[in-house]
Write a protein that holds these residues in place. Sequence first.
Motif, PDB file in Angstrom:
ATOM      1  N   UNK A 137       0.823  -1.204   0.000  1.00 12.65           N
ATOM      2  CA  UNK A 137       0.000   0.000   0.000  1.00 12.65           C
ATOM      3  C   UNK A 137       0.861   1.259   0.000  1.00 12.65           C
ATOM      4  N   UNK A 138       1.900   1.277   0.833  1.00 15.68           N
ATOM      5  CA  UNK A 138       2.779   2.443   0.920  1.00 15.68           C
ATOM      6  C   UNK A 138       3.546   2.639  -0.388  1.00 15.68           C
ATOM      7  N   UNK A 139       4.028   1.550  -0.962  1.00 18.25           N
ATOM      8  CA  UNK A 139       4.760   1.657  -2.224  1.00 18.25           C
ATOM      9  C   UNK A 139       3.883   2.246  -3.329  1.00 18.25           C
ATOM     10  N   UNK A 140       2.633   1.806  -3.387  1.00 15.23           N
ATOM     11  CA  UNK A 140       1.720   2.297  -4.412  1.00 15.23           C
ATOM     12  C   UNK A 140       1.494   3.802  -4.287  1.00 15.23           C
ATOM     13  N   UNK A 141       1.229   4.263  -3.068  1.00 15.87           N
ATOM     14  CA  UNK A 141       0.977   5.692  -2.865  1.00 15.87           C
ATOM     15  C   UNK A 141       2.255   6.513  -3.040  1.00 15.87           C
ATOM     16  N   UNK A 142       3.391   5.964  -2.640  1.00 13.45           N
ATOM     17  CA  UNK A 142       4.657   6.669  -2.842  1.00 13.45           C
ATOM     18  C   UNK A 142       4.963   6.796  -4.333  1.00 13.45           C
ATOM     19  N   UNK A 180       2.836   7.033  -6.817  1.00 11.24           N
ATOM     20  CA  UNK A 180       1.994   8.081  -7.405  1.00 11.24           C
ATOM     21  C   UNK A 180       2.439   9.471  -6.951  1.00 11.24           C
ATOM     22  N   UNK A 181       2.906   9.584  -5.689  1.00 16.25           N
ATOM     23  CA  UNK A 181       3.404  10.877  -5.220  1.00 16.25           C
ATOM     24  C   UNK A 181       4.630  11.304  -6.029  1.00 16.25           C
ATOM     25  N   UNK A 182       5.560  10.380  -6.237  1.00 23.33           N
ATOM     26  CA  UNK A 182       6.758  10.690  -7.023  1.00 23.33           C
ATOM     27  C   UNK A 182       6.361  11.138  -8.428  1.00 23.33           C
ATOM     28  N   UNK A 183       5.402  10.450  -9.027  1.00 22.97           N
ATOM     29  CA  UNK A 183       4.942  10.830 -10.367  1.00 22.97           C
ATOM     30  C   UNK A 183       4.325  12.224 -10.382  1.00 22.97           C
TER      31      UNK A 183
END
Length: 232
Positions: free
Chosen positions: A112-117, A119-122
């Motif tokens: 979950x954290x990897x997915x949101x991170x 998208x944040x980086x993008x």
Amino acid sequence: MAAPDLSSQLTLGLALGTQASFANAVDSKKPVQAMLERQWSGAGSAVFLHGEPASGKSWLLYASVASLPASDAACLDLAELKQAGNARMLDDLDGFGLLCLDNVDLVAGLEDYEEHLFHLVNRYRDAEKHLVLAARQSPRALDIRLRDLASRLNAMQVIRLPRPDDTELLWLMTFKLKERGLEFDAALPQYLLLRLPRDMHSVDAALEQIDRAAWTYKRSLTLPFVRKVLGW
């Protein structure tokens, strides 16, 4: 978009860095400081700092934030985010021109954290804003399961920070004692350096204990008093 107010959700990691400033940088950090400031003069950047504990990663993040207007920069410790158990908080950080994220390694392998991170980086890349991430390991050494995120992190400018030598640790201890407004024996920083483990977590814990005792007993920090407080 206005900068988000996260005060009711998480502290933005300000305790360690209330006095962090590039004006107080030791010589070993000045090349990294100069590189970061060059990055911020352009449109969008992504930097990944890594190094052992006490290498100065967190200090550089907080000094970075302090160098810009408060409304345009923030630092979030992902250890706090993980403890809060809500990866979706990463969706609420788009309002800053500079965002620093500490302890990225603590969320590696957590889907979950990897997915949101990711998208944040993008979003920061697409908006041409600035990101500085920090972890103990380099991006290639992290146990990142989401391949797209691993690719994004590996594409950042990666900088390894060396472990500080005794001269830098001595400077840091002196700075932290002064930052707390404590009166202390001139020999105290060297005394602590010889007896404490070479990591800033141990140093900070000892200074917190000394600080409480100094204010409780209204004492300046003499060597005998510190020995008694720390049980040496």
